[in-house]
Write an enzyme that holds these catalytic residues in place. Structure first.
Site, PDB file in Angstrom:
ATOM      1  N   ASP A 127       0.838  -1.193   0.000  1.00 21.59           N
ATOM      2  CA  ASP A 127       0.000   0.000   0.000  1.00 21.59           C
ATOM      3  C   ASP A 127       0.875   1.246   0.000  1.00 21.59           C
ATOM      4  O   ASP A 127       1.855   1.331   0.740  1.00 21.59           O
ATOM      5  CB  ASP A 127      -0.913  -0.009   1.235  1.00 21.59           C
ATOM      6  CG  ASP A 127      -2.061   0.972   1.082  1.00 21.59           C
ATOM      7  OD1 ASP A 127      -2.436   1.301  -0.061  1.00 21.59           O
ATOM      8  OD2 ASP A 127      -2.574   1.436   2.122  1.00 21.59           O
ATOM      9  N   HIS A 142      -3.582  14.191   1.140  1.00 17.79           N
ATOM     10  CA  HIS A 142      -3.703  13.281   2.284  1.00 17.79           C
ATOM     11  C   HIS A 142      -2.449  13.344   3.149  1.00 17.79           C
ATOM     12  O   HIS A 142      -2.541  13.445   4.378  1.00 17.79           O
ATOM     13  CB  HIS A 142      -3.944  11.852   1.776  1.00 17.79           C
ATOM     14  CG  HIS A 142      -3.907  10.805   2.853  1.00 17.79           C
ATOM     15  ND1 HIS A 142      -4.896  10.689   3.810  1.00 17.79           N
ATOM     16  CD2 HIS A 142      -2.989   9.837   3.141  1.00 17.79           C
ATOM     17  CE1 HIS A 142      -4.599   9.683   4.632  1.00 17.79           C
ATOM     18  NE2 HIS A 142      -3.445   9.157   4.245  1.00 17.79           N
ATOM     19  N   ARG A 198       1.907  15.559  13.191  1.00 18.00           N
ATOM     20  CA  ARG A 198       3.189  16.225  13.463  1.00 18.00           C
ATOM     21  C   ARG A 198       2.998  17.734  13.373  1.00 18.00           C
ATOM     22  O   ARG A 198       3.603  18.408  12.535  1.00 18.00           O
ATOM     23  CB  ARG A 198       4.264  15.756  12.459  1.00 18.00           C
ATOM     24  CG  ARG A 198       4.591  14.262  12.542  1.00 18.00           C
ATOM     25  CD  ARG A 198       5.735  13.877  11.592  1.00 18.00           C
ATOM     26  NE  ARG A 198       5.464  14.291  10.206  1.00 18.00           N
ATOM     27  CZ  ARG A 198       4.693  13.608   9.354  1.00 18.00           C
ATOM     28  NH1 ARG A 198       4.140  12.488   9.723  1.00 18.00           N
ATOM     29  NH2 ARG A 198       4.496  14.057   8.139  1.00 18.00           N
ATOM     30  N   GLU A 237     -10.031   4.101   4.445  1.00 18.20           N
ATOM     31  CA  GLU A 237      -9.183   4.832   3.518  1.00 18.20           C
ATOM     32  C   GLU A 237      -9.680   4.497   2.117  1.00 18.20           C
ATOM     33  O   GLU A 237      -9.622   3.347   1.687  1.00 18.20           O
ATOM     34  CB  GLU A 237      -7.700   4.470   3.705  1.00 18.20           C
ATOM     35  CG  GLU A 237      -7.161   5.000   5.037  1.00 18.20           C
ATOM     36  CD  GLU A 237      -5.648   4.956   5.170  1.00 18.20           C
ATOM     37  OE1 GLU A 237      -4.999   4.173   4.447  1.00 18.20           O
ATOM     38  OE2 GLU A 237      -5.120   5.705   6.015  1.00 18.20           O
ATOM     39  N   GLU A 264      -9.346   4.154  -1.549  1.00 16.17           N
ATOM     40  CA  GLU A 264      -8.178   3.984  -2.398  1.00 16.17           C
ATOM     41  C   GLU A 264      -8.561   3.274  -3.695  1.00 16.17           C
ATOM     42  O   GLU A 264      -9.671   2.764  -3.841  1.00 16.17           O
ATOM     43  CB  GLU A 264      -7.106   3.139  -1.688  1.00 16.17           C
ATOM     44  CG  GLU A 264      -6.680   3.698  -0.333  1.00 16.17           C
ATOM     45  CD  GLU A 264      -5.384   3.091   0.180  1.00 16.17           C
ATOM     46  OE1 GLU A 264      -4.626   2.514  -0.627  1.00 16.17           O
ATOM     47  OE2 GLU A 264      -5.144   3.192   1.400  1.00 16.17           O
ATOM     48  N   ASP A 309      -8.916   0.541   2.627  1.00 10.93           N
ATOM     49  CA  ASP A 309      -7.861   0.127   3.548  1.00 10.93           C
ATOM     50  C   ASP A 309      -8.298   0.511   4.972  1.00 10.93           C
ATOM     51  O   ASP A 309      -7.930   1.552   5.500  1.00 10.93           O
ATOM     52  CB  ASP A 309      -6.551   0.835   3.155  1.00 10.93           C
ATOM     53  CG  ASP A 309      -5.418   0.554   4.121  1.00 10.93           C
ATOM     54  OD1 ASP A 309      -5.448  -0.494   4.788  1.00 10.93           O
ATOM     55  OD2 ASP A 309      -4.502   1.401   4.200  1.00 10.93           O
ATOM     56  N   ARG A 331      -7.025   3.783  13.885  1.00 14.19           N
ATOM     57  CA  ARG A 331      -6.091   4.897  14.114  1.00 14.19           C
ATOM     58  C   ARG A 331      -5.425   4.840  15.478  1.00 14.19           C
ATOM     59  O   ARG A 331      -4.282   5.275  15.635  1.00 14.19           O
ATOM     60  CB  ARG A 331      -6.833   6.230  13.970  1.00 14.19           C
ATOM     61  CG  ARG A 331      -7.446   6.468  12.615  1.00 14.19           C
ATOM     62  CD  ARG A 331      -6.417   6.459  11.510  1.00 14.19           C
ATOM     63  NE  ARG A 331      -7.048   6.689  10.207  1.00 14.19           N
ATOM     64  CZ  ARG A 331      -6.421   6.444   9.052  1.00 14.19           C
ATOM     65  NH1 ARG A 331      -5.182   5.967   9.037  1.00 14.19           N
ATOM     66  NH2 ARG A 331      -7.038   6.673   7.916  1.00 14.19           N
ATOM     67  N   TYR A 382       3.241   2.491  15.172  1.00 11.27           N
ATOM     68  CA  TYR A 382       3.850   2.657  13.847  1.00 11.27           C
ATOM     69  C   TYR A 382       5.278   3.204  13.834  1.00 11.27           C
ATOM     70  O   TYR A 382       5.967   3.074  12.833  1.00 11.27           O
ATOM     71  CB  TYR A 382       2.943   3.490  12.948  1.00 11.27           C
ATOM     72  CG  TYR A 382       3.115   4.985  13.026  1.00 11.27           C
ATOM     73  CD1 TYR A 382       3.684   5.690  11.954  1.00 11.27           C
ATOM     74  CD2 TYR A 382       2.713   5.698  14.146  1.00 11.27           C
ATOM     75  CE1 TYR A 382       3.835   7.062  12.012  1.00 11.27           C
ATOM     76  CE2 TYR A 382       2.867   7.057  14.200  1.00 11.27           C
ATOM     77  CZ  TYR A 382       3.430   7.739  13.138  1.00 11.27           C
ATOM     78  OH  TYR A 382       3.584   9.102  13.202  1.00 11.27           O
ATOM     79  N   LYS A 437      -3.648  -2.014  10.489  1.00  8.94           N
ATOM     80  CA  LYS A 437      -4.118  -2.108   9.103  1.00  8.94           C
ATOM     81  C   LYS A 437      -4.401  -3.543   8.680  1.00  8.94           C
ATOM     82  O   LYS A 437      -5.202  -3.768   7.765  1.00  8.94           O
ATOM     83  CB  LYS A 437      -3.030  -1.563   8.164  1.00  8.94           C
ATOM     84  CG  LYS A 437      -2.625  -0.124   8.394  1.00  8.94           C
ATOM     85  CD  LYS A 437      -3.493   0.797   7.603  1.00  8.94           C
ATOM     86  CE  LYS A 437      -2.899   2.195   7.582  1.00  8.94           C
ATOM     87  NZ  LYS A 437      -3.743   3.108   6.791  1.00  8.94           N
ATOM     88  N   THR A 462      -8.669  -5.653   4.467  1.00  2.82           N
ATOM     89  CA  THR A 462      -8.639  -4.709   3.346  1.00  2.82           C
ATOM     90  C   THR A 462      -9.711  -5.186   2.375  1.00  2.82           C
ATOM     91  O   THR A 462      -9.701  -6.352   1.971  1.00  2.82           O
ATOM     92  CB  THR A 462      -7.267  -4.722   2.636  1.00  2.82           C
ATOM     93  OG1 THR A 462      -6.238  -4.489   3.594  1.00  2.82           O
ATOM     94  CG2 THR A 462      -7.210  -3.668   1.547  1.00  2.82           C
ATOM     95  N   GLU A 500      -9.234  12.617   8.300  1.00  6.22           N
ATOM     96  CA  GLU A 500      -9.153  13.956   7.716  1.00  6.22           C
ATOM     97  C   GLU A 500     -10.510  14.665   7.736  1.00  6.22           C
ATOM     98  O   GLU A 500     -10.587  15.856   8.001  1.00  6.22           O
ATOM     99  CB  GLU A 500      -8.656  13.861   6.271  1.00  6.22           C
ATOM    100  CG  GLU A 500      -7.270  13.293   6.124  1.00  6.22           C
ATOM    101  CD  GLU A 500      -7.009  12.843   4.699  1.00  6.22           C
ATOM    102  OE1 GLU A 500      -7.267  11.654   4.394  1.00  6.22           O
ATOM    103  OE2 GLU A 500      -6.587  13.687   3.888  1.00  6.22           O
TER     104      GLU A 500
HETATM  105 CA    CA Z   1      -3.702   3.115   3.015  1.00  3.04          CA
END
Ligand code: CA
Length: 413
Positions: free
Chosen positions: A121, A128, A137, A195, A197, A229, A233, A240, A249, A253, A356
């Site tokens: 992926d 994004h 961040r 997600e 995609e 996906d 969170r 991660y 994740k 999927t 988002e």
């Molecule tokens: Ca993804």
């Protein structure tokens, strides 16, 4: 008369012809009855049976329980088979022969259409990546990491948990730790997300040690499909650093039951966004044919559209992603699947994740059935899309749909 007289304007008309694998309903035998199908309107043509009935040389290739043999056959065969199928469904003389091999979609079960080999992926939407950078961040000088404009960032996912549209998704459990807490806790994810995609399906393999250049993209990639996906969170945020997504994740999927061949999408080819940094030669696509695809995606929760991400805004193309993932000599296998990364456009209503859309839960969505930050048990997420087709037509992509069920061991209230 139906099924061959598809109404004008139907996005699944004879200009589309996506491939899937189906079995007729009421067939408890399951896998023994799986066969390759081609969608036409709201019907599916049993491709192998049709080929046999018409004496086609492709009967053996198509009378299969997965798309893998067709995928492995290579680009020349893909084009030849598509040309044959187009003739079968459009030439009136074939109708009587083919009628017994056409099934209403409502009378079949759709299966995962190919055996997924490796799953990778990517992270190819600049909108994004910037949104996620700002959320996670906030103190960084640049919302993009220093490598972002130089290579398509990706990670290896879990192919064994790729499931077909319509499969329920069990809410994952795992470790999470809020920044304000001293120790992690274990439990069902409370920040389950989507997600939106696009997945690309590799057909023809490549040998280990031989990179696949940009110019060979169409020799290897057969087609594409919508892909969700699913992402936890809270699990992801804790696990991660420094090696990337893992259990946040890998639980599921979802992909569409229909793979749209790239040959159906030539009218949707567009130039990707202007490159703001010079690219190393193996990624420099300035002399190649345009490698972007104009796919208009919709994201709905319980039938309510919450976002319309435009795939044409993706910075990195599928050809660049393929070149990058093989530039070290890694081989391709038939059935390899790679996701584009979350598709997010520049505007608020074009974001491809709840992370988002709600700005990490700060701004809940107002849905007809209540507010949402992240997904609740029972929520059903559906991705749909269309692309410009030849002569002003639309090419529909098969939907990808999944419903959240309560975590294992947890009874729904
Ligand atoms: Ca993804």
């Amino acid at each position: 008369m139906p099924p061959f007289d598809v109404p004008e304007g139907d996005p699944f008309g004879p200009h589309n012809l996506p491939y899937g694998v189906f079995s007729p309903n009421g067939d408890p035998g399951g896998s023994a009855e799986r066969r390759v199908g081609v969608r036409l309107g709201d019907h599916v043509l049993d491709a192998g049976a049709a080929a046999r009935a018409l004496g086609s040389p492709y009967a053996e290739l198509l009378a299969q329980p997965t798309l893998n043999p067709l995928l492995a056959a290579g680009r020349t065969t893909w084009s030849d088979v598509r040309r044959a199928l187009t003739a079968w469904v459009t030439v009136p003389a074939h109708r009587e022969t083919l009628e017994p091999h056409v099934h209403p979609l409502s009378e079949v079960t759709l299966h995962l259409p190919f055996e997924v080999a490796d799953y990778v992926d990517f992270y190819a939407s600049e909108n994004h990546a910037r949104n996620v950078g700002q959320i996670f961040r906030p103190d960084a000088a640049d919302s993009l990491t220093p490598n972002w404009k130089h290579l398509p960032i990706g990670y290896h996912g879990r192919s064994g948990t790729v499931v077909v549209s319509g499969t329920d998704v069990v809410r994952p459990s795992g470790q999470r730790k809020a920044p304000t807490e001293a120790e992690p806790v274990f439990g069902p994810s409370v920040r389950l997300d989507i997600e939106a995609e696009v997945g690309f399906v590799v057909g023809a393999p490549s040998p280990m040690g031989t990179p696949v250049p940009l110019s060979s993209f169409r020799d290897h990639v057969f087609g594409l499909c919508l892909l969700n996906d699913w992402s936890a969170r809270d699990i992801q945020a804790w696990e991660y650093v420094p090696l990337g997504p893992f259990l946040g994740k890998s639980f599921a999927t979802s992909v569409s039951a229909w793979i749209t061949p790239l040959d159906a999408l030539d009218s949707a080819l567009v130039a990707p966004p202007a490159r703001t940094h010079p690219l190393l030669p193996y990624l420099d696509d300035s002399v190649e044919e345009p490698g972007g695809y104009d796919l208009r995606i919709s994201v709905a929760i319980n039938g309510h559209v919450v976002s319309e991400p435009p795939f044409s805004t993706m910075y990195w193309t599928a050809a660049q992603q393929l070149a990058h993932m093989t530039v070290n000599g890694a081989s391709l296998r038939t059935g390899d699947l790679y996701g584009s990364g979350t598709v997010s456009g520049p505007s608020d209503a074009e974001r491809g994740s709840l992370l988002e859309l709600t700005w990490n839960g700060r701004d809940p969505l107002e849905l007809p059935d209540g507010k949402r930050t992240f997904l609740e048990d029972g929520d059903e997420v559906t991705l749909t899309a269309w692309a410009p087709g030849p002569g002003g037509t639309k090419v529909g992509l098969g939907e990808v749909r999944g419903r959240i069920t309560s975590a294992a061991g947890v009874t729904e209230a």
